[in-house]
Write a protein that holds these residues in place. Structure first.
Motif, PDB file in Angstrom:
ATOM      1  N   GLY A 180     -17.039  19.544  15.804  1.00  0.00           N
ATOM      2  CA  GLY A 180     -17.382  18.771  17.017  1.00  0.00           C
ATOM      3  C   GLY A 180     -17.119  17.426  17.061  1.00  0.00           C
ATOM      4  O   GLY A 180     -16.526  16.800  16.086  1.00  0.00           O
ATOM      5  N   LEU A 181     -16.917  16.651  18.335  1.00  0.00           N
ATOM      6  CA  LEU A 181     -16.646  15.439  18.538  1.00  0.00           C
ATOM      7  C   LEU A 181     -17.789  14.376  19.175  1.00  0.00           C
ATOM      8  O   LEU A 181     -18.446  15.169  20.199  1.00  0.00           O
ATOM      9  N   GLY A 240     -28.457  21.463   8.901  1.00  0.00           N
ATOM     10  CA  GLY A 240     -28.191  21.812  10.267  1.00  0.00           C
ATOM     11  C   GLY A 240     -26.826  21.063  10.782  1.00  0.00           C
ATOM     12  O   GLY A 240     -26.252  21.920  11.787  1.00  0.00           O
ATOM     13  N   GLU A 241     -26.433  20.330  10.318  1.00  0.00           N
ATOM     14  CA  GLU A 241     -25.199  19.643  10.890  1.00  0.00           C
ATOM     15  C   GLU A 241     -24.650  18.346  10.034  1.00  0.00           C
ATOM     16  O   GLU A 241     -25.363  17.936   9.130  1.00  0.00           O
ATOM     17  N   VAL A 242     -23.354  18.448   9.825  1.00  0.00           N
ATOM     18  CA  VAL A 242     -22.592  17.066   9.090  1.00  0.00           C
ATOM     19  C   VAL A 242     -22.052  16.101   9.915  1.00  0.00           C
ATOM     20  O   VAL A 242     -21.595  16.606  11.036  1.00  0.00           O
ATOM     21  N   THR A 254     -19.875  20.250  12.214  1.00  0.00           N
ATOM     22  CA  THR A 254     -19.509  18.910  11.613  1.00  0.00           C
ATOM     23  C   THR A 254     -18.649  17.967  12.723  1.00  0.00           C
ATOM     24  O   THR A 254     -17.903  18.436  13.552  1.00  0.00           O
ATOM     25  N   LEU A 255     -19.607  17.018  12.911  1.00  0.00           N
ATOM     26  CA  LEU A 255     -19.111  16.133  13.776  1.00  0.00           C
ATOM     27  C   LEU A 255     -18.240  14.691  13.234  1.00  0.00           C
ATOM     28  O   LEU A 255     -18.672  14.243  12.200  1.00  0.00           O
ATOM     29  N   ALA A 284     -10.880  16.084  13.852  1.00  0.00           N
ATOM     30  CA  ALA A 284     -11.559  17.429  13.881  1.00  0.00           C
ATOM     31  C   ALA A 284     -10.767  18.727  13.457  1.00  0.00           C
ATOM     32  O   ALA A 284     -11.493  19.313  12.863  1.00  0.00           O
ATOM     33  N   GLU A 285      -9.716  18.600  13.369  1.00  0.00           N
ATOM     34  CA  GLU A 285      -8.736  19.782  13.184  1.00  0.00           C
ATOM     35  C   GLU A 285      -8.597  19.646  11.530  1.00  0.00           C
ATOM     36  O   GLU A 285      -8.702  20.830  10.987  1.00  0.00           O
ATOM     37  N   ARG A 286      -8.576  18.640  10.991  1.00  0.00           N
ATOM     38  CA  ARG A 286      -8.864  18.115   9.542  1.00  0.00           C
ATOM     39  C   ARG A 286     -10.042  19.073   8.872  1.00  0.00           C
ATOM     40  O   ARG A 286     -10.105  19.526   8.221  1.00  0.00           O
ATOM     41  N   ALA A 287     -11.296  18.646   9.980  1.00  0.00           N
ATOM     42  CA  ALA A 287     -12.513  19.265   9.254  1.00  0.00           C
ATOM     43  C   ALA A 287     -12.338  20.698   9.341  1.00  0.00           C
ATOM     44  O   ALA A 287     -12.903  21.808   8.554  1.00  0.00           O
ATOM     45  N   ALA A 288     -11.679  21.346  10.375  1.00  0.00           N
ATOM     46  CA  ALA A 288     -11.490  22.837  10.565  1.00  0.00           C
ATOM     47  C   ALA A 288     -10.604  23.452   9.539  1.00  0.00           C
ATOM     48  O   ALA A 288     -11.082  24.615   9.031  1.00  0.00           O
ATOM     49  N   ARG A 289      -9.664  22.749   9.086  1.00  0.00           N
ATOM     50  CA  ARG A 289      -8.815  23.152   8.020  1.00  0.00           C
ATOM     51  C   ARG A 289      -9.625  23.135   6.568  1.00  0.00           C
ATOM     52  O   ARG A 289      -9.557  24.061   5.816  1.00  0.00           O
ATOM     53  N   VAL A 290     -10.637  22.205   6.616  1.00  0.00           N
ATOM     54  CA  VAL A 290     -11.459  22.112   4.864  1.00  0.00           C
ATOM     55  C   VAL A 290     -12.366  23.501   5.158  1.00  0.00           C
ATOM     56  O   VAL A 290     -12.316  24.071   4.040  1.00  0.00           O
TER      57      VAL A 290
END
Lengths: 250, 278
Positions: free
Chosen positions: B8-9, B200-202, B246-247, B264-270
């Motif tokens: 998320g952003l 519950g969130e990063v 993940t924000l 955000a896309e980098r977090a999605a790749r991780v």
């Protein structure tokens, strides 16, 4: 030391006292420098919050002067809540007695104008009335008053606040000659496009707008002014969506 | 409904048009609650529009949960109104204090970790959760100093609050890296002693760096991309805990929207790589 005592000592340290008891770092010589991060965060973040609310004041006095001013102001009149949009109502009055800014006599009124713009931005929503409803009300002006949008406010000044504000918008190059010692009245509101324009009113329009804001009937609001003031003001208010209701009186 | 386990952003109003017109694939948007406490105007219109397309995370910065005084009742009421109006998927706040004697200091200030402050924070979290009628997440802070009176490690303190109050944790991995670097400890140890099942969130954000005689002093300023060592710690967390909401936080010197989206896309790749590795 209980937690209340700790936070009180910490707060005092933010504004110049020694770091609070118990503060330590692995290298004791660094405590002061590390504590300075909190000191800077508080001063910097509140200064930026104030500058967001009063950008023209900042531009008029310059960034360094503004930051120094803000640091005095935030100790004298700190925010009373985390809603920072509500902080700064006292800034204009503070500037009036802030000796280092005394040479810029118009500064407090510029701050008043900017405060009203901020209030207008966050004011409650209200939809405009139809042109027909206004026409009907105008047909019997002695019985009808207008409800204006919650964002509508006026700032009267013995200085040229509207001209000063306009000349100090982003992208305007400074340096044009401007006679500051000339009374101007600003109408501030949030329009249909969510912009918050600053509109200069003539003295007659200001009298009319003032009466409308106080809930006078259309007849009373236009009495004593030449028809031309109302002729310009009412269509303007209509166009920007500032007439949100008609109140029947008597 | 909890936040989607996706990136998320942090929403910035200057990105409103970009988000509305391109509708990027994001799990959620996070907003600072205090920016939506005016009576009306553009902030509310933007939020009402965004919530049609995205889950919302409401993130508070002003409750002063770590301060000695009870949370401000007016502020709690405004939070409750916001929650009933926008129905966010999550509400979170900080392990910090920001108000003192009725004045708001606009920074997340640190507290010693003691049995006394543990009780205070638990009482405040209890009150917040019962007033708001929802579970909250509590975020670990960035700190620059230690306190001699502290008797509990930060991770123990957080785990105790979560255990006693039932609140979740908001794991700010950048804050872990910043604090551990500043106090010359190992962030891997910190992560090993936090109960990840409460998370519950990063949060991931950027930090600035100063140099002290003893080494670096990192400052949590959310003004640049997430640093590589923080990404590495994040990958460890995800490998262990699985995907998490993940924000990406970028609040100062805000970049254009594509730059933010790339983070955000980098977090999605991780998260995708961790899923493949299983």
């Amino acid at each position: 030391m209980d937690h209340a005592t700790f936070t009180t000592a910490f707060r005092a340290a933010l504004f110049g006292g020694p770091p609070p008891p118990g503060a330590f770092a692995n290298d004791p010589d660094e405590v002061e420098r590390r504590f300075a991060v909190y000191r800077n965060n508080v001063a910097h973040s509140l200064t930026r919050a104030l500058a967001c609310r009063f950008p023209v004041v900042e531009r008029l006095v310059g960034g360094d002067f503004f930051a120094a001013t803000a640091r005095v102001y935030l100790q004298e009149d700190p925010p009373a809540s985390p809603r920072l949009s509500q902080w700064g109502q006292g800034f204009a009055a503070f500037l009036e007695r802030f000796e280092p800014a005394a040479a810029l006599a118009y500064l407090p009124d510029v701050a008043r104008l900017e405060w009203q713009r901020g209030q207008a931005y966050h004011a409650a929503d209200a939809g405009p009335v139809s042109a027909e409803a206004l026409m009907q009300a105008a047909a019997d002006p002695g019985r009808h008053a207008l409800r204006l949008h919650p964002s509508v406010a006026m700032v009267r000044s013995r200085f040229a606040v509207v001209s000063i504000w306009e000349a100090n918008q982003p992208g305007q190059r400074p340096g044009g000659h401007l006679r500051a010692n000339r009374a101007e009245t600003a109408l501030v509101l949030r329009d249909r496009a969510d912009q918050v324009p600053v509109i200069a009113l003539t003295e007659e329009e200001a009298l009319c707008a003032d009466a409308l804001l106080r809930g006078a009937t259309l007849l009373a609001a236009t009495a004593g002014t030449e028809g031309s003031a109302a002729m310009r003001l009412l269509p303007l208010l209509m166009r920007v969506g500032a007439i949100t209701g008609i109140a029947e009186q008597g | 409904m909890p936040l989607p386990r996706a990136p998320g952003l942090g929403f910035k109003s200057e990105h409103f048009d970009a988000i509305r017109t391109t509708r990027p694939a994001l799990g959620f948007l996070e907003v600072h609650a205090e920016n939506y406490m005016g009576a009306g105007g553009p902030p509310h219109r933007q939020l009402a529009t965004l919530r049609q397309d995205y889950a919302l995370s409401l993130h508070g910065v002003g409750l002063s949960i770590g301060g000695p005084d009870r949370p401000d009742q007016g502020h709690l009421r405004r939070l409750r109104d916001l929650i009933s109006r926008y129905e966010p998927a999550s509400f979170s706040e900080h392990l910090a204090w920001s108000s003192h004697g009725g004045d708001y200091l606009n920074d997340l200030l640190p507290l010693p970790y003691t049995p006394e402050t543990l009780q205070i924070v638990c009482d405040h979290v209890d009150e917040v959760q019962s007033t708001l009628g929802c579970r909250m997440l509590l975020e670990n802070p960035s700190t620059y100093l230690l306190f001699a009176q502290s008797t509990l490690p930060e991770t123990t303190f957080l785990a105790e609050v979560a255990g006693r109050t039932g609140c979740g944790l908001l794991l700010d991995v950048n804050n872990v890296f910043v604090s551990c670097t500043n106090h010359r400890t190992d962030p891997v140890d910190w992560l090993a002693s936090i109960p990840l099942h409460h998370v519950g969130e990063v949060h991931l954000g950027g930090h600035a760096r100063e140099d002290l005689p003893s080494g670096p002093l990192l400052i949590d300023d959310h003004g640049c991309p997430v640093a590589d060592p923080v990404w590495q710690l994040y990958a460890r967390v995800i490998a262990q805990a699985g995907p998490l909401p993940t924000l990406i936080e970028w609040d100062n010197d805000v970049p254009d929207f594509p730059t933010l989206l790339a983070e955000a896309e980098r977090a999605a790749r991780v998260m995708a790589q961790a899923a493949e590795a299983v």
